[in-house]
Design a protein around this motif. Structure first.
Motif, PDB file in Angstrom:
ATOM      1  N   ARG A 254     -22.877 -64.965  21.698  1.00  0.00           N
ATOM      2  CA  ARG A 254     -23.208 -65.462  20.663  1.00  0.00           C
ATOM      3  C   ARG A 254     -21.334 -65.329  19.462  1.00  0.00           C
ATOM      4  NH1 ARG A 254     -28.306 -62.181  18.307  1.00  0.00           N
ATOM      5  NH2 ARG A 254     -28.706 -62.296  20.786  1.00  0.00           N
ATOM      6  N   PHE A 255     -20.464 -65.166  19.829  1.00  0.00           N
ATOM      7  CA  PHE A 255     -19.362 -64.773  19.109  1.00  0.00           C
ATOM      8  C   PHE A 255     -18.127 -66.360  20.394  1.00  0.00           C
ATOM      9  CE2 PHE A 255     -20.288 -61.156  17.898  1.00  0.00           C
ATOM     10  CZ  PHE A 255     -19.770 -61.373  16.683  1.00  0.00           C
TER      11      PHE A 255
ATOM     12  N   ASN B  17     -15.868 -68.161  22.820  1.00  0.00           N
ATOM     13  CA  ASN B  17     -14.595 -68.268  23.070  1.00  0.00           C
ATOM     14  C   ASN B  17     -13.901 -69.420  24.113  1.00  0.00           C
ATOM     15  OD1 ASN B  17     -14.964 -65.462  22.636  1.00  0.00           O
ATOM     16  ND2 ASN B  17     -16.279 -64.737  24.143  1.00  0.00           N
TER      17      ASN B  17
ATOM     18  N   ARG C 157     -29.015 -63.588  31.480  1.00  0.00           N
ATOM     19  CA  ARG C 157     -27.759 -62.849  30.858  1.00  0.00           C
ATOM     20  C   ARG C 157     -27.099 -63.350  30.703  1.00  0.00           C
ATOM     21  NH1 ARG C 157     -28.510 -56.753  29.554  1.00  0.00           N
ATOM     22  NH2 ARG C 157     -26.588 -56.566  27.728  1.00  0.00           N
TER      23      ARG C 157
ATOM     24  N   ASN D   6     -26.309 -66.114  29.485  1.00  0.00           N
ATOM     25  CA  ASN D   6     -26.679 -65.944  27.246  1.00  0.00           C
ATOM     26  C   ASN D   6     -28.120 -66.825  26.590  1.00  0.00           C
ATOM     27  OD1 ASN D   6     -25.811 -63.820  25.366  1.00  0.00           O
ATOM     28  ND2 ASN D   6     -24.799 -65.414  24.164  1.00  0.00           N
TER      29      ASN D   6
ATOM     30  N   ILE E 199     -31.158 -65.836  25.582  1.00  0.00           N
ATOM     31  CA  ILE E 199     -31.341 -65.094  25.363  1.00  0.00           C
ATOM     32  C   ILE E 199     -33.333 -65.597  24.846  1.00  0.00           C
ATOM     33  CG2 ILE E 199     -31.804 -63.278  22.502  1.00  0.00           C
ATOM     34  CD1 ILE E 199     -29.104 -63.125  23.596  1.00  0.00           C
ATOM     35  N   LYS E 200     -33.579 -66.692  24.899  1.00  0.00           N
ATOM     36  CA  LYS E 200     -34.752 -66.986  24.203  1.00  0.00           C
ATOM     37  C   LYS E 200     -35.812 -66.896  26.137  1.00  0.00           C
ATOM     38  CE  LYS E 200     -37.520 -71.100  23.254  1.00  0.00           C
ATOM     39  NZ  LYS E 200     -37.480 -72.387  23.296  1.00  0.00           N
TER      40      LYS E 200
ATOM     41  N   TYR F 108     -34.235 -65.140  28.988  1.00  0.00           N
ATOM     42  CA  TYR F 108     -34.522 -64.020  29.081  1.00  0.00           C
ATOM     43  C   TYR F 108     -35.370 -63.011  28.488  1.00  0.00           C
ATOM     44  CZ  TYR F 108     -32.668 -58.900  29.225  1.00  0.00           C
ATOM     45  OH  TYR F 108     -32.143 -58.041  29.582  1.00  0.00           O
ATOM     46  N   SER F 109     -35.601 -63.574  27.814  1.00  0.00           N
ATOM     47  CA  SER F 109     -36.704 -63.114  27.182  1.00  0.00           C
ATOM     48  C   SER F 109     -37.958 -62.888  27.510  1.00  0.00           C
ATOM     49  CB  SER F 109     -37.240 -63.371  25.499  1.00  0.00           C
ATOM     50  OG  SER F 109     -36.100 -61.867  24.518  1.00  0.00           O
TER      51      SER F 109
ATOM     52  N   TYR G 151     -37.988 -61.336  31.278  1.00  0.00           N
ATOM     53  CA  TYR G 151     -37.786 -59.768  31.406  1.00  0.00           C
ATOM     54  C   TYR G 151     -39.529 -58.899  30.613  1.00  0.00           C
ATOM     55  CZ  TYR G 151     -37.557 -54.991  29.502  1.00  0.00           C
ATOM     56  OH  TYR G 151     -37.613 -53.468  28.969  1.00  0.00           O
ATOM     57  N   ARG G 152     -39.782 -59.972  29.371  1.00  0.00           N
ATOM     58  CA  ARG G 152     -41.274 -60.321  29.631  1.00  0.00           C
ATOM     59  C   ARG G 152     -42.115 -59.596  31.044  1.00  0.00           C
ATOM     60  NH1 ARG G 152     -43.268 -63.065  25.528  1.00  0.00           N
ATOM     61  NH2 ARG G 152     -43.505 -64.587  26.801  1.00  0.00           N
TER      62      ARG G 152
ATOM     63  N   ARG H 275     -41.324 -56.808  32.835  1.00  0.00           N
ATOM     64  CA  ARG H 275     -41.797 -55.496  32.015  1.00  0.00           C
ATOM     65  C   ARG H 275     -43.079 -55.700  32.802  1.00  0.00           C
ATOM     66  NH1 ARG H 275     -41.396 -55.183  25.852  1.00  0.00           N
ATOM     67  NH2 ARG H 275     -43.247 -56.625  26.561  1.00  0.00           N
TER      68      ARG H 275
END
Lengths: 528, 210
Positions: free
Chosen positions: A41-42, A44, A465, A468, A470-471, A473-474, A477-478, A481
């Motif tokens: 997000r930052f 680098n 991950r 990075n 996120i979408k 990854y979610s 993850y779902r 889970r």
């Protein structure tokens, strides 16, 4: 024996790598550093492998035609390189080995041409365009205020003069500087100081209209100030006009790639469809296509003073195979390559005085000669060499030809496989790329997405991950889970029921025992 | 601390959360509440914030791990807490507030309870959510923030025996005085530096000449 196999294979691979032609070249001293940006997000800047390295530098003296004077454009057609030698009013045609094309002009140098039976010359001609399969060369003859159309032997076919149209404003002097031509022969011309967009001309050299105007953005803050200002202040303030394009190019499907010098935040590359709407895709949040994301990435991270502390100025763009495109930053002399989804693939080049560096890089093109050459083979998977990049330096008046390293070739191949929908083979290359450069974020995301498609949710999570994303990854993850819940639910519920059963069972037993004892005690008492 | 006192120490913060006005009244008259809770509250606040920065799930964690520093979080929490207490005290003593500095500090520390408790819960939850469920995380954070803010308001109103409007105004001016205090501290720092440099130069000159 078995435990020696792995080291042996790596040793063999290392040997193969060491003797690769592309790798051999990278052992030469390259004057710039490889870096890239991760997608945290930052922002680098992270070190990366060198993707392209300078192979050849050619200037006018090498060719024996006298040094060029502020050349403005370079175009490649088949093996021939056309350089618009603006200051000397001539076009020089040669190949990558420094041989002039003898059958055009005066031994490869075009200074004059026949116009209506008379000898005519260029006057500070700027942009060139040689569209595929049309046998035509388009030249922006800037100071003569016309566009010239030639065949491949520089015989004049037609002239586009300033269009006589009510749409054009009087104060604009028609000075065409950059041009690109689509399959239908329509010309898209960038005219100097014309902010209304590109000018479009038909194949029959008539004026068609404006194309791809950039929107003007006025903030509420500006409007507020305009309320407060007096008339004189408003006149002195900068006017709200759209920014200019800096360059245009066209890809094989007829989409027009433009760079502009937008002062606002946002992507500074536009891809225009035939309606003139921007269809640029950029799936990365906070990662605009602006060249360098940090003012000076190299100085901030790698303790070097090579870069100027400025924003990038995108001067030229070239569409490449598989939806990729490369832009050149004339301020810092760096070239940025993106894929069709707006991911930054690699950065190379820099300003300096060494071999392969620039003072002011103004134009680039792609040399496709070696595209199909296979440079390496991983388990039956071919790595293609990819295309070479040729960059024109205005101040040093030379062209530099860059060749891909194995790393660059791998990225080119992987992107092209992905573009063709061959995700499986692309993933194998991503894995190899990660062995060379574990900062290459796209590879993590690519592998993660393919694992997700295969249902390897746990591994997909790790890779996504790392990349990075996120979408996705979610999503992984779902699924993971749900998987864990499905697997453990019977055990957990059974255990819970057993525990509850035991608890109440014990309680009940104890209660019964107590009752019995009480009854017995009562009985004994009663007996007495 | 005996067992009964310990039980009371644990139970009272929860009582504050649900019955703020009665509870702060009790704190004001010294019937319930402990000064030790100031330390506990500051530490827990720090741990909650550091825990959130470091361990909040990737889906909601917007902190740059490169700049994560839990010690500076502690300094920040202490600084803000002390600034608030001193700022509030300096304003309320001018506006006929009844509270003493220690009472303000105690009441503030009790008012922070829902905030760090909610942060712990939200941080734990954030490790088990997807992008579609971020709203739950945000909801918890928002609720506990509002809750803590309300408790703080109740604390100020009760401790100083203020009316509704006066309490709000006091809170606003407390923030103003916090800014003024920061400004003064920076000013003093700069001036002290000048003085220090002066004596340092005098010393240097002397050593060069002798």
């Amino acid at each position: 024996m078995k435990k020696y196999i792995k080291p042996l294979i790596s040793l063999l691979l290392a040997a193969v790598f060491a003797f690769m032609p592309a790798m051999e070249a990278s052992a030469r001293k390259v004057p710039y550093r490889g870096y890239s940006y991760d997608n945290m997000r930052f922002v680098n800047a992270v070190p990366a492998r060198l993707s392209y390295i300078p192979a050849t530098v050619i200037d006018g003296v090498d060719l024996g035609v006298g040094s060029w004077s502020s050349p403005q454009d370079v175009q490649v057609y088949e093996e021939w390189i056309y350089v618009s030698d603006t200051g000397n009013n001539r076009i020089v045609v040669f190949n990558r080995y420094g041989e002039l094309k003898e059958d055009v002009g005066d031994n490869g140098v075009v200074t004059t041409f026949i116009n209506n039976g008379e000898i005519d010359t260029f006057n500070a001609q700027d942009g060139l365009c040689i569209p595929r399969g049309m046998n035509r060369i388009y030249v922006c003859d800037t100071e003569n205020r016309r566009i010239l159309v030639f065949d491949m032997e520089f015989n004049l076919l037609g002239i586009v003069d300033e269009p006589d149209s009510d749409m054009l404003m009087d104060y604009n002097i028609f000075r065409p500087v950059k041009i690109t031509v689509d399959n239908g022969g329509r010309m898209y011309v960038r005219v100097r100081n014309m902010f209304q967009g590109l000018l479009c001309f038909n194949d029959d050299l008539t004026f068609n209209g404006y194309f791809g105007q950039l929107p003007v953005r006025v903030s509420a803050w500006d409007l507020l100030w305009r309320r407060i200002y007096t008339r004189e202040q408003i006149e002195k303030n900068r006017s709200f006009i759209p920014t200019e394009f800096t360059n245009v190019d066209i890809d094989e499907h007829g989409f027009i790639y433009c760079t502009n010098i937008d002062v606002y935040d946002g992507d500074r590359v536009k891809i225009l469809n035939p309606f003139g709407t921007n269809i640029l895709k950029n799936y990365n949040e906070n990662r605009n296509i602006v060249g360098d994301l940090l003012l000076d990435a190299i100085a901030q991270n790698f303790m070097s003073d090579m870069g100027a502390n400025t924003r990038s100025r995108l001067e030229d763009i070239k569409a490449r195979p598989a939806g990729m495109y490369t832009v050149v930053d004339s301020r810092k002399g760096r070239l940025f390559t993106y894929d069709g989804e707006g991911n930054l693939l690699y950065i190379f080049g820099g300003n300096g005085s060494q071999f392969g560096m620039f003072r002011k890089a103004t134009a680039l093109d792609i040399l496709k000669e070696n595209f199909d050459e296979i440079v390496y083979n991983i388990d039956g998977l071919d790595i293609y060499r990819g295309d070479d990049v040729i960059v024109l330096d205005e101040l040093r008046a030379n062209v530099t030809i860059f060749e891909p390293t194995l790393y660059g070739a791998m990225i080119n191949t992987a992107i092209s496989l992905r573009y063709d929908g061959d995700e499986g083979h692309a993933v194998e290359i991503w894995r190899e790329i990660l062995r060379l450069d574990n900062n290459f974020m796209m590879a993590y995301v690519g592998i993660g997405k393919s694992l997700l498609a295969e249902g390897e949710n746990r591994d997909a999570m790790l890779y996504l991950r790392a990349g990075n994303d996120i979408k996705y990854y979610s999503v992984a993850y779902r699924r993971y889970r749900t998987e864990v819940m499905n697997n453990s639910m019977p055990v957990v519920m059974t255990g819970l029921f057993i525990v509850i059963g035991l608890y109440y069972g014990t309680k009940l037993t104890l209660w019964i025992l107590r009752k019995q004892r009480e009854r017995r005690v009562e009985h004994e008492h009663g007996g007495v | 601390m005996n067992m009964a006192a310990f039980k009371e120490f644990i139970k009272f913060p929860f009582y504050v959360m649900v019955r703020p006005f009665t509870a702060f009244e009790d704190i004001k008259y010294g019937e319930r509440g402990s000064k030790k809770y100031i330390i506990v509250s500051i530490l827990l606040m720090w741990v909650a914030i550091a825990f959130n920065t470091q361990y909040a799930g990737i889906v909601v964690n917007e902190n740059n791990p490169m700049t994560m520093n839990s010690i500076s979080d502690l300094y920040g929490v202490i600084a803000v807490f002390v600034l608030w207490c001193v700022g509030n005290w300096s304003i309320t003593s001018l506006m006929d507030g009844e509270g003493k500095l220690i009472q303000i500090a105690t009441a503030t520390s009790y008012a922070l309870t829902p905030f760090f408790l909610g942060y712990f819960v939200a941080t734990l939850l954030s490790r088990f959510i997807t992008t579609q469920e971020v709203a739950f995380y945000t909801m918890i954070i928002t609720i506990v923030t509002i809750w803590a803010a309300f408790l703080l308001f109740a604390a100020v109103a009760t401790i100083h025996n203020f009316s509704f409007v006066k309490a709000l105004a006091t809170i606003f001016f407390s923030f103003v005085s916090m800014i003024i205090i920061i400004f003064l501290i920076m000013l003093i720092g700069a001036l002290l530096q000048q003085v220090f440099f002066f004596f340092e130069n005098v010393y240097k000159e002397l050593t060069y000449r002798i």
